[in-house]
Design a protein around this motif. Structure first.
Motif, short mmCIF file in Angstrom:
data_model
loop_
_atom_site.label_atom_id
_atom_site.label_comp_id
_atom_site.label_asym_id
_atom_site.label_seq_id
_atom_site.Cartn_x
_atom_site.Cartn_y
_atom_site.Cartn_z
N ALA A 174 35.55 35.97 60.10
CA ALA A 174 34.23 35.76 59.52
C ALA A 174 33.26 36.91 59.81
CB ALA A 174 33.64 34.44 60.01
N GLY A 175 33.70 37.89 60.61
CA GLY A 175 32.82 39.03 60.92
C GLY A 175 32.71 39.98 59.74
N ASP A 176 31.70 40.86 59.78
CA ASP A 176 31.44 41.76 58.65
C ASP A 176 32.65 42.63 58.29
OD1 ASP A 176 28.87 40.76 58.75
OD2 ASP A 176 28.03 42.51 59.77
N ALA A 177 33.30 43.20 59.30
CA ALA A 177 34.39 44.14 59.02
C ALA A 177 35.56 43.43 58.33
CB ALA A 177 34.85 44.81 60.31
N GLN A 178 35.86 42.22 58.79
CA GLN A 178 36.99 41.48 58.20
C GLN A 178 36.65 40.97 56.80
OE1 GLN A 178 39.85 41.59 59.09
NE2 GLN A 178 40.19 41.34 61.27
N ASP A 227 31.26 48.80 47.48
CA ASP A 227 30.62 47.52 47.12
C ASP A 227 30.86 46.46 48.19
OD1 ASP A 227 30.07 48.73 44.69
OD2 ASP A 227 30.65 46.99 43.49
N ASN A 228 32.13 46.27 48.56
CA ASN A 228 32.42 45.24 49.57
C ASN A 228 31.76 45.58 50.90
OD1 ASN A 228 34.91 47.09 48.96
ND2 ASN A 228 35.01 46.68 51.16
N THR A 229 31.66 46.88 51.22
CA THR A 229 31.06 47.27 52.50
C THR A 229 29.58 46.90 52.53
OG1 THR A 229 32.60 49.11 52.69
CG2 THR A 229 30.60 49.24 54.02
N VAL A 230 28.85 47.29 51.51
CA VAL A 230 27.40 47.07 51.55
C VAL A 230 27.06 45.58 51.48
CG1 VAL A 230 26.87 47.47 49.11
CG2 VAL A 230 25.19 48.02 50.80
N VAL A 231 27.85 44.79 50.73
CA VAL A 231 27.51 43.36 50.65
C VAL A 231 27.96 42.61 51.91
CG1 VAL A 231 27.52 43.37 48.12
CG2 VAL A 231 29.52 42.48 49.34
N TYR A 234 28.17 43.94 55.07
CA TYR A 234 27.31 44.33 56.20
C TYR A 234 25.83 44.05 55.92
CZ TYR A 234 31.28 46.67 58.44
OH TYR A 234 32.48 46.94 59.06
N GLU A 235 25.49 43.95 54.66
CA GLU A 235 24.10 43.75 54.21
C GLU A 235 23.13 44.73 54.86
OE1 GLU A 235 22.93 39.64 53.60
OE2 GLU A 235 21.05 40.28 52.68
N LYS A 236 23.50 46.00 54.82
CA LYS A 236 22.66 47.08 55.36
C LYS A 236 22.81 48.27 54.44
CE LYS A 236 23.37 46.49 60.31
NZ LYS A 236 24.68 46.36 60.87
N PRO A 237 21.80 49.13 54.32
CA PRO A 237 22.01 50.37 53.58
C PRO A 237 23.09 51.18 54.30
CG PRO A 237 19.67 50.01 54.01
CD PRO A 237 20.43 49.01 54.83
N VAL A 238 24.01 51.77 53.55
CA VAL A 238 25.09 52.52 54.19
C VAL A 238 25.32 53.87 53.51
CG1 VAL A 238 26.44 50.61 55.14
CG2 VAL A 238 26.92 51.38 52.83
N TYR A 239 25.70 54.81 54.35
CA TYR A 239 26.25 56.09 53.91
C TYR A 239 27.75 55.89 54.04
CZ TYR A 239 27.49 61.06 54.35
OH TYR A 239 28.04 62.31 54.20
N PHE A 240 28.47 56.12 52.95
CA PHE A 240 29.88 55.69 52.89
C PHE A 240 30.75 56.83 52.40
CE2 PHE A 240 33.47 54.09 50.49
CZ PHE A 240 33.98 53.03 51.24
N VAL A 241 31.88 57.05 53.07
CA VAL A 241 32.88 58.00 52.57
C VAL A 241 34.24 57.30 52.58
CG1 VAL A 241 33.89 60.30 52.77
CG2 VAL A 241 31.59 59.90 53.66
N ARG A 242 34.89 57.28 51.43
CA ARG A 242 36.23 56.69 51.35
C ARG A 242 37.20 57.69 51.97
NH1 ARG A 242 39.66 55.70 45.74
NH2 ARG A 242 41.25 54.41 46.71
N ARG A 256 34.48 56.04 56.36
CA ARG A 256 33.33 56.36 57.21
C ARG A 256 32.17 55.50 56.71
NH1 ARG A 256 31.11 62.48 57.16
NH2 ARG A 256 29.20 62.03 58.31
N ILE A 257 31.64 54.66 57.59
CA ILE A 257 30.57 53.74 57.22
C ILE A 257 29.44 53.95 58.21
CG2 ILE A 257 29.91 51.30 57.02
CD1 ILE A 257 32.97 50.75 56.60
#
Ligand code: PMV
Length: 325
Positions: free
Chosen positions: A136-140, A160-164, A166-174, A180-181
């Motif tokens: 139930a944690g954000d990462a899982q 998309d899945n990362t930002v929703v 974690y519900e935080k603004p993110v800088y993201f690299v696949r 990288r989150i």
């Protein structure tokens, strides 16, 4: 009878859509006023006595007034896929009788991440209800929502899945082995208007089309993607420094690159032009493009005229969102 509820927000991509699929950095933020929600409750086991375990799990999609059991779910049903994925990962031989309700006020196929948000809300509510706190944690939740997105979008970047989740603004690299989150500082909050063209657009189709163009002209598209990545990096610095004018200028530059990728559309261009002429600091499409939503960066005084200009240019709906408030 206990009911477990979880929700996940909509999202916008501030910088770097499409290029993010090819490993370039991108910036996204949650839009908390529009949400997907899921409720999981124990169902009456007696009512389904004799039925197989899957028919004892009922799914109710309230937006569509569509109700079905897990055993009836079509092969490509994302909610059934999410439930089975969690069951498999948690090594549960069977599921108890459950009633699962999903509702979303995020418009679908509009670049606001409704697919990722409904999957995240469902996964979190179900994990909590079944006492699977490790899931139930954000990462899982993000990881499993990504697996569900893969069934639908083929090659989602994971933003998309990362930002929703974690519900935080993110800088993201696949990237491999792990994306990288990075959350980052927002020195001055960003006021945005989010306007819906009312034109629905399939992310899978648009992403596939960009891929075909990249395969036909790899050097030109690699250069466009790399330039988007530089813009996302410059934008992060500008956001961290509170340089709103620079953030707006970079949004306009990003939009020009998205036009060159052919993912803008007449409806998006009309809204972007209307916002800029009414005083927006910057404007661009957000998400896959060819329809869906655009975003306009404004200062508070410009909010009423920009909103009015967007509506008279044909926006179906205009949402206000403050990032970093
Ligand atoms: O249209 P949306 O909200 O699903 O956003 C898609 C963003 C893309 O960069 C185009 C695809 C992706 O997986 O990152």
């Amino acid at each position: 009878m206990t009911t477990t509820e979880a929700s996940a927000p909509g999202k916008i991509i501030l910088f770097g859509e499409h290029a993010v699929v090819y490993g370039q950095p991108a910036i996204a933020a949650p839009v908390s006023q529009v949400r997907a929600r899921a409720w999981v409750a124990d169902a009456d086991a007696a009512a389904s006595a004799g039925a197989d375990a899957d028919s004892a799990v009922c799914i109710h999609l309230t937006n569509l007034d569509y109700h079905y059991t897990l055993s009836e779910a079509p092969a490509d049903d994302p909610f059934a896929a999410a439930i089975r994925l969690l069951q498999q990962e948690a090594r549960l031989e069977s599921l108890p009788s459950l009633s699962i309700t999903i509702h979303s006020d995020i418009p679908i196929a509009s670049g606001l991440g409704s697919g990722a948000a409904t999957a995240a809300a469902l996964l979190r509510a179900l994990a909590l209800h079944l006492g699977l706190s490790d899931f139930a944690g954000d990462a899982q939740v993000s990881r499993l929502a990504f697996a569900v997105e893969q069934l639908h979008h083929g090659t989602p970047s994971g933003i998309d899945n990362t930002v929703v989740a974690y519900e935080k603004p993110v800088y993201f690299v696949r990237q491999q082995p792990e994306n990288r989150i990075e959350p980052f500082t927002i020195a001055r909050s960003l006021s945005l208007l989010i306007a819906d063209t009312g034109v629905s657009s399939s992310t899978k189709t648009v992403v596939g089309d960009v891929r075909r163009q990249w395969q036909a002209e790899p050097a030109r598209f690699d250069a466009l993607f790399a330039r988007c990545g530089q813009i996302a990096d410059q934008a992060r610095q500008a956001i961290e420094a509170g340089d709103i004018a620079q953030v707006g200028a970079l949004m306009n530059q990003n939009q020009e690159l998205l036009r060159q990728m052919t993912v803008s559309s007449p409806a998006l261009e009309r809204l972007i032009a209307a916002a800029l002429s009414a005083g927006a600091i910057g404007a661009k499409l957000s998400g896959a493009g060819r329809g869906g939503n655009m975003i306009a960066l404004i200062n508070e005084v410009a909010a009423p005229p920009v909103r009015a200009a967007l509506l008279s240019a044909g926006a179906r709906a205009v949402l206000a969102s403050i990032i970093g408030a």
